[in-house]
Design an enzyme around this catalytic site. Structure first.
Site, PDB file in Angstrom:
ATOM      1  CE  LYS A   1      -3.879  -2.239   2.296  1.00  0.00           C
ATOM      2  NZ  LYS A   1      -4.523  -2.579   1.061  1.00  0.00           N
ATOM      3  CB  CYS A   2       4.267   1.722  -0.717  1.00  0.00           C
ATOM      4  SG  CYS A   2       5.642   2.866  -0.899  1.00  0.00           S
ATOM      5  N   GLY A   3       3.114   4.256  -2.333  1.00  0.00           N
ATOM      6  CA  GLY A   3       3.133   4.939  -3.618  1.00  0.00           C
ATOM      7  C   GLY A   3       4.080   4.287  -4.612  1.00  0.00           C
ATOM      8  CG  PHE A   4       7.991   4.231  -4.116  1.00  0.00           C
ATOM      9  CD1 PHE A   4       8.246   5.068  -5.188  1.00  0.00           C
ATOM     10  CD2 PHE A   4       8.257   4.693  -2.839  1.00  0.00           C
ATOM     11  CE1 PHE A   4       8.771   6.338  -4.997  1.00  0.00           C
ATOM     12  CE2 PHE A   4       8.786   5.965  -2.627  1.00  0.00           C
ATOM     13  CZ  PHE A   4       9.039   6.791  -3.716  1.00  0.00           C
ATOM     14  CB  THR A   5       2.672  -0.661  -4.319  1.00  0.00           C
ATOM     15  OG1 THR A   5       2.827  -0.443  -2.916  1.00  0.00           O
ATOM     16  CG2 THR A   5       2.161  -2.069  -4.550  1.00  0.00           C
TER      17      THR A   5
END
Length: 165
Positions: free
Chosen positions: A35-39
């Site tokens: 659930k990360c912007g970098f996922t």
């Protein structure tokens, strides 16, 4: 002298896994989160794995929930998410800590071997990547913002990548 092959970790299914099984491979070790912007980097990490694994390049994903509670799931949930959203087939491990007194021994070593920007040891966020050479030593550390394509440029020369997916 220690190398990456001196460490082990539990895989995503809970089995103890020695990193020595990849002795001689070039490793890309990355702390991941769902659930990360970098996922979305999972997509290009998988592409890197598929295109270069025939050259002895292995991507190893270590889920971590130390940054903004961005990996809240348990191991079966993480595995399902990675497979259903990004078709991840590279090896995944059980959730670990990468910073603090309870940081996994592998990450304690990685951080000591290759410091971040301005000489910091701490992992700053999810999707920090380490390139480890076939000799088991850290070659380079990449920031979360560094895309997997950048790592491909730093891989050892040899056969061109396959494009099997």
């Amino acid at each position: 002298m220690l190398s990456v092959y001196d460490f082990s970790a539990h895989d995503i299914d809970g089995h103890e896994c020695s990193l020595s099984q990849w002795r001689g491979d070039t490793l890309v070790i990355v702390n991941v989160a769902s659930k990360c912007g970098f996922t979305p980097q999972y997509k290009n990490l998988e592409k890197l794995w598929r295109n270069y694994r025939h050259r002895g390049v292995t991507v190893l994903g270590f889920p971590c929930d130390q940054f903004g509670h961005q990996e809240p799931g348990n191991e079966p949930e993480i595995k399902e998410f990675c497979k259903s959203h990004y078709q991840v087939s590279f090896p995944l491990f059980a959730k670990i800590r990468v910073n603090g007194k309870n940081a996994h021994l592998l990450y304690q070593w990685l951080k000591k071997e290759s410091k971040g920007i301005f000489g910091s040891k701490a992992i700053k966020w999810n999707f920090t990547k380490f390139l480890v050479g076939p000799d088991g030593q850290v070659v380079k550390r990449y920031a979360p913002t560094d895309k997997p394509e950048k790592i491909a440029r730093d891989l050892p020369a040899g056969n061109p990548p396959q494009t099997d997916g």
